[in-house]
Scaffold this active site. Structure first.
Site, mmCIF file in Angstrom:
data_model
loop_
_atom_site.group_PDB
_atom_site.id
_atom_site.type_symbol
_atom_site.label_atom_id
_atom_site.label_comp_id
_atom_site.label_asym_id
_atom_site.label_seq_id
_atom_site.Cartn_x
_atom_site.Cartn_y
_atom_site.Cartn_z
ATOM 1 N N TYR A 296 46.857 118.710 -120.313
ATOM 2 C CA TYR A 296 47.456 117.370 -120.342
ATOM 3 C C TYR A 296 46.732 116.586 -121.427
ATOM 4 C CZ TYR A 296 48.722 112.641 -118.907
ATOM 5 O OH TYR A 296 49.161 111.343 -118.898
ATOM 6 N N ASP B 252 51.706 119.212 -121.311
ATOM 7 C CA ASP B 252 52.153 117.968 -121.919
ATOM 8 C C ASP B 252 51.218 117.680 -123.092
ATOM 9 O OD1 ASP B 252 52.760 115.414 -122.672
ATOM 10 O OD2 ASP B 252 52.589 114.526 -120.672
ATOM 11 N N HIS C 184 59.472 113.462 -116.883
ATOM 12 C CA HIS C 184 59.512 114.720 -117.646
ATOM 13 C C HIS C 184 60.412 115.734 -116.929
ATOM 14 C CE1 HIS C 184 55.755 114.146 -120.210
ATOM 15 N NE2 HIS C 184 55.638 113.160 -119.336
#
Length: 260
Positions: free
Chosen positions: A105, A146, A249
């Site tokens: 992330y 991500d 998302h």
DNA sequence: ATGCCCCGCGCGGCGGGA
């Protein structure tokens, strides 16, 4: 072997949606970002009952990553190496079924310029250094999550580039660091399989972005050469974004052929 | 031209997200 990455934006609020996704999406491995809870508060029992092994690296309220798999998970790294003072839970790595998985992330970096953007760029340098070490293992490896980087201003990556022109996700420094990562020898699975089609993975909650398809592509699956040799297909489970109580998302996925 | 929305925390709005 179907492997997905899904920024859930809070595993507590998303648990019903997540369990539904896990049950019908056909994945063998699903890695999560923004679980937004401490490691001990991950709903392991509910996930186990649904048939998933769990490894997690969380913190109170923010960030947090996890790896879910149908088969045994062997953790290999918790936290991104390179800064012992970094308390943010943004990286978890494990081996599952002979595949090394790096779940990440990457920091958002807004506002830019500023200390948060500096942290993002420093984090990307640490990621690139660690990624080079992973490549040297020559194990089939998927570095996914991500990335908080929109690779280009092309319509295949972003619907409305002018809206994001000053955002940390589109800055030349962010894009250059992502390009340097790819140049090590990683394959962007989704762009390789879909060189000309929009493959958005994020649509803002605000302003009806989903209904207008004002999205962009920030969730990426990067394959080491040994994994890229097995690339069968890749895509985005975009329908997930249109469900009730959806994350902002959608999951992105890759299908790998069996090892030969 | 601006803000819209959602999450966790924890009970009043705020920091953070992208």
């Amino acid at each position: 072997m179907r492997i997905a990455t899904y920024n859930v934006n809070g595993i507590g609020a998303r648990l019903p949606r997540l369990l539904d996704y896990l049950g019908h999406s056909g994945n063998d491995i699903v890695v999560l970002q923004e679980i937004k809870c401490q490691t001990d508060n991950v709903p392991v029992a509910a996930l186990n009952d649904a048939g998933w092994q769990v490894a997690a690296h969380g913190q109170k309220g923010f960030n947090g990553v996890a790896i879910l798999a149908r088969t045994a998970i062997t953790p290999t790294q918790t936290g991104l190496p390179g800064d012992d003072g970094d308390e943010q839970a943004r990286y978890l790595e494990a081996e599952v079924a002979g595949i090394r998985l790096g779940c990440l992330y990457l920091p958002n970096g807004n506002p830019q310029p500023g200390p948060k953007f500096d942290y993002k760029l420093a984090w990307m340098e640490r990621l690139n250094a660690h990624a080079a070490q992973l490549l040297a293992l020559e194990t089939p490896t998927v570095l996914l999550g991500d990335y908080n980087v929109i690779p280009t201003d092309a319509t295949i990556d972003i619907a409305r580039p002018a809206m994001m022109a000053n955002d940390a996700l589109t800055q030349p420094q962010s894009r250059a660091a992502f390009r340097r990562l790819l140049a090590q020898g990683w394959t962007d699975a989704i762009r390789t399989r879909h060189p000309h089609s929009p493959c958005y993975t994020y649509w803002d909650y605000q302003a009806g972005a989903w209904q207008k398809n004002w999205g962009f592509r920030i969730d990426h699956l990067l394959l080491s050469p040994a994994a890229a040799d097995r690339l069968a297909d890749a895509g985005v489970d975009a329908d997930t974004r249109g469900e009730d109580k959806a994350s902002d998302h959608a999951p992105a996925w890759v299908q790998l052929r069996a090892a030969t």
